[in-house]
Motif scaffolding. Sequence first.
Motif, PDB file in Angstrom:
ATOM      1  N   ASP A  42      49.083  29.059  41.480  1.00 21.79           N
ATOM      2  CA  ASP A  42      48.354  28.874  40.226  1.00 21.79           C
ATOM      3  C   ASP A  42      47.885  30.213  39.660  1.00 21.79           C
ATOM      4  OD1 ASP A  42      48.711  26.155  40.361  1.00 21.79           O
ATOM      5  OD2 ASP A  42      46.713  25.729  41.180  1.00 21.79           O
ATOM      6  N   ALA A  43      47.449  31.114  40.538  1.00 25.84           N
ATOM      7  CA  ALA A  43      46.983  32.422  40.075  1.00 25.84           C
ATOM      8  C   ALA A  43      48.119  33.209  39.423  1.00 25.84           C
ATOM      9  CB  ALA A  43      46.396  33.208  41.252  1.00 25.84           C
ATOM     10  N   ILE A  44      49.330  33.081  39.966  1.00 25.86           N
ATOM     11  CA  ILE A  44      50.483  33.774  39.381  1.00 25.86           C
ATOM     12  C   ILE A  44      50.852  33.139  38.044  1.00 25.86           C
ATOM     13  CG2 ILE A  44      52.921  34.388  39.705  1.00 25.86           C
ATOM     14  CD1 ILE A  44      52.369  34.151  42.770  1.00 25.86           C
ATOM     15  N   ALA A  45      50.915  31.801  38.017  1.00 29.13           N
ATOM     16  CA  ALA A  45      51.324  31.095  36.796  1.00 29.13           C
ATOM     17  C   ALA A  45      50.320  31.299  35.660  1.00 29.13           C
ATOM     18  CB  ALA A  45      51.477  29.608  37.090  1.00 29.13           C
ATOM     19  N   ASP A  46      49.032  31.404  35.999  1.00 35.42           N
ATOM     20  CA  ASP A  46      47.985  31.507  34.981  1.00 35.42           C
ATOM     21  C   ASP A  46      47.550  32.942  34.719  1.00 35.42           C
ATOM     22  OD1 ASP A  46      48.061  28.744  34.982  1.00 35.42           O
ATOM     23  OD2 ASP A  46      46.369  28.526  36.366  1.00 35.42           O
ATOM     24  N   CYS A  47      48.298  33.902  35.229  1.00 36.75           N
ATOM     25  CA  CYS A  47      47.925  35.313  35.055  1.00 36.75           C
ATOM     26  C   CYS A  47      47.809  35.651  33.560  1.00 36.75           C
ATOM     27  CB  CYS A  47      48.964  36.197  35.731  1.00 36.75           C
ATOM     28  SG  CYS A  47      48.639  37.969  35.567  1.00 36.75           S
ATOM     29  N   GLU A  48      46.743  36.347  33.186  1.00 39.75           N
ATOM     30  CA  GLU A  48      46.500  36.649  31.770  1.00 39.75           C
ATOM     31  C   GLU A  48      47.343  37.816  31.258  1.00 39.75           C
ATOM     32  OE1 GLU A  48      42.650  38.754  30.998  1.00 39.75           O
ATOM     33  OE2 GLU A  48      42.310  38.354  33.136  1.00 39.75           O
ATOM     34  N   TYR A  49      47.973  38.558  32.167  1.00 35.03           N
ATOM     35  CA  TYR A  49      48.748  39.719  31.758  1.00 35.03           C
ATOM     36  C   TYR A  49      50.202  39.343  31.531  1.00 35.03           C
ATOM     37  CZ  TYR A  49      44.602  42.147  33.426  1.00 35.03           C
ATOM     38  OH  TYR A  49      43.314  42.557  33.605  1.00 35.03           O
ATOM     39  N   ASP A  50      50.892  40.143  30.738  1.00 31.60           N
ATOM     40  CA  ASP A  50      52.314  39.907  30.499  1.00 31.60           C
ATOM     41  C   ASP A  50      53.075  39.943  31.820  1.00 31.60           C
ATOM     42  OD1 ASP A  50      51.895  39.718  27.807  1.00 31.60           O
ATOM     43  OD2 ASP A  50      52.425  41.819  27.386  1.00 31.60           O
ATOM     44  N   PRO A  51      54.117  39.119  31.927  1.00 29.35           N
ATOM     45  CA  PRO A  51      54.870  39.066  33.191  1.00 29.35           C
ATOM     46  C   PRO A  51      55.560  40.391  33.506  1.00 29.35           C
ATOM     47  CG  PRO A  51      55.366  37.170  31.803  1.00 29.35           C
ATOM     48  CD  PRO A  51      54.606  38.139  30.955  1.00 29.35           C
ATOM     49  N   THR A  52      55.393  40.840  34.738  1.00 33.41           N
ATOM     50  CA  THR A  52      56.081  42.026  35.243  1.00 33.41           C
ATOM     51  C   THR A  52      56.674  41.696  36.609  1.00 33.41           C
ATOM     52  OG1 THR A  52      54.155  42.887  36.429  1.00 33.41           O
ATOM     53  CG2 THR A  52      54.405  43.539  34.101  1.00 33.41           C
ATOM     54  N   PHE A  53      57.489  42.596  37.093  1.00 35.22           N
ATOM     55  CA  PHE A  53      58.039  42.387  38.436  1.00 35.22           C
ATOM     56  C   PHE A  53      56.916  42.330  39.456  1.00 35.22           C
ATOM     57  CE2 PHE A  53      59.805  43.674  42.511  1.00 35.22           C
ATOM     58  CZ  PHE A  53      60.941  42.894  42.584  1.00 35.22           C
TER      59      PHE A  53
END
Length: 671
Positions: A42-53
């Motif tokens: 959930d923390a990864i899916a809801d991360c507020e930052y733009d997706p990065t590697f």
Amino acid sequence: MTNPLLQDWDTPFQIAPFDKISDDDFAPALDEALQTHRMEIDAIADCEYDPTFSNTIEALEEAGSQLDRVLGVFFTVAGADSNPTREDLQRKFSPLLSAHFSDISSNKALFARVASVWENRDSFDLTPEQARVLMLTHRGFVRAGAALEGADDARMKEIKNRLAVLGTQFTQNLLADERSWFMPLEESDLEGLPDFVIDAARAAGEEKEAGGPVITLSRSLITPFLQFSPRRDLREKAFLAWQSRGANGGDTDNRAIAAEILALREERAKLLGYDNFAAYKLETEMAKTPKAVRQLLMDVWTPAKRQAQADAEVLTRMMHDDGVNADLAPWDWRYYAQKRRVAEHDLDEAALKPYFQLDRMIDAAFDCATRLFALEFKPLDVPLYHPDCRAWEVTRNGEHVAVFIGDYFARGSKRSGAWCSAMRSQAKFPDVQSPIVINVCNFAKAAPALLSYDDARTLFHEFGHALHQMLSDVTYESVSGTSVARDFVELPSQLFEHWLEVPDVLSQFATHAKTGDPMPPEMLEKVLGAANFDMGFATVEYVASALVDLEFHDGAAPADPMEKQAQVLADLGMPPAITMRHATPQFAHVFSGDGYSSGYYSYMWSEVMDADAFAAFEEAGSAFDPDRAAALEQHILSTGGSQDAAELYKAFRGRLPGVEALLKGRGLTAG
């Protein structure tokens, strides 16, 4: 936090504290680990930052470490030392785990982030390994159904859940049939059997508390019984019991389960847009297509069948000379083949077996690893999950490399076969972790423990897998060790079998159990000269199984798998005195999970490479050529799945091989 599975392990090399773990710990530990993993996802899916590697792909690599640890311990003991409680837990855990991972693969927010990283991959400064991990992660989500919507998405979850339940049930039914059957032997029934078979039968009788010697369905006991017992009636009884595992009616019958599994696999593939399950499954393998697999198998089938038919004529004449006026049957083949082996090669298994002591064969495998890769093995005194298990620390130049655990003896609590698994895989991210690798076999337990030549090959085979795990040198665990294409994973294991055939290995380690004398040179010559003996039989029973597996999945799922099996064998012209190595109701490779489904051919695909790869050492003039060994480690054993399998092989050998080396290695000819 009193649960030992959830605590930090203050043990040598953080080996699981088996002496502190009870069956009561598994369910609460799994609940806690699943909840922790959900929070991480959930923390990864809801991360507020733009997706990065880093915040998406590496975060997925880091997530689930607690769950991996709990499952690593549980599945180790559930497969190798089961009991009713653990079997019940497996039945409960299977749908829980399926639902958990289905939720992850169908998490739309999470998949959107993975897809974003994939679409923008050129904007990230990725290493080749990172680019590979990204591709595999994205592909894994797509193939798991992450792009499905609505009813299709819901149905995919249902299918995965049901398949998980059925796979567990198939495995447990097979184990139940193997565990429950045994054939008591009177003293008169032992006539004609060599001492090592009698000793193993008495040991099995003690384990079963049968009050005397018994034959069980452990391959290491039933096979030599079929080779040596002059009692045709007892051979038939034992063989039919072996062949009917999973097909005895009642609660442990696997035939309906196999049919349902095949139907669900087809539906799963079609939901993802594939014509059939074989097309779906093979897309990510070296073979790529069912057509390529079928071509390889038929290239081998034709000469193998021709050789087997010629051999059957010889064995039939031998049987008739014994006064048995009947057709050669499957329970006759091994008995007369053994007689023929003695007559033609002057090689008697009973005289040969004392030279293959288990402990000396372990030493031989270790010594080969030392000479090839400078690995050293030191015994470890640590609590393990069963008294039969042994552990070693593996080092190189004084530096810790891995922990290796060997669990070699058959018992009623262990599923059949032989396998290698990692309780912990090698990785450098997020922290450096060394592997803990287990080889599990099913050798007959006796004092001393003696192996057949085939048993010794199995030991070397599984240790080849272990080397693939131990020598892994990658950053990310998802591409570590044996995390490679299914038809590439058997290359290191089958390749390592060749070192058992190196004359100076046998001359050093094949020593007599009673006298300690090395194997006489003339016997050594006979062993190597008979290496391809009865290869028509061995190849036919394997290829028939691989072709049935392929035909099950390349097209519409059969309503009656047993009828389909019979049809495939009839179309092939299967020799009547040979059966499939794994008939459908006991074909755990294919039905206990998706691992080898539509992929049992992979042993043969890998053998094409292993025959050619060992030829590289022969061309260099030594099985222990240091340059070839270094290249093998650099390009294959250390790289895991961090690069494409075909490219790895070409880096080692300079080209991809043809089937010729395999046919030559098996003593078969294409003409």
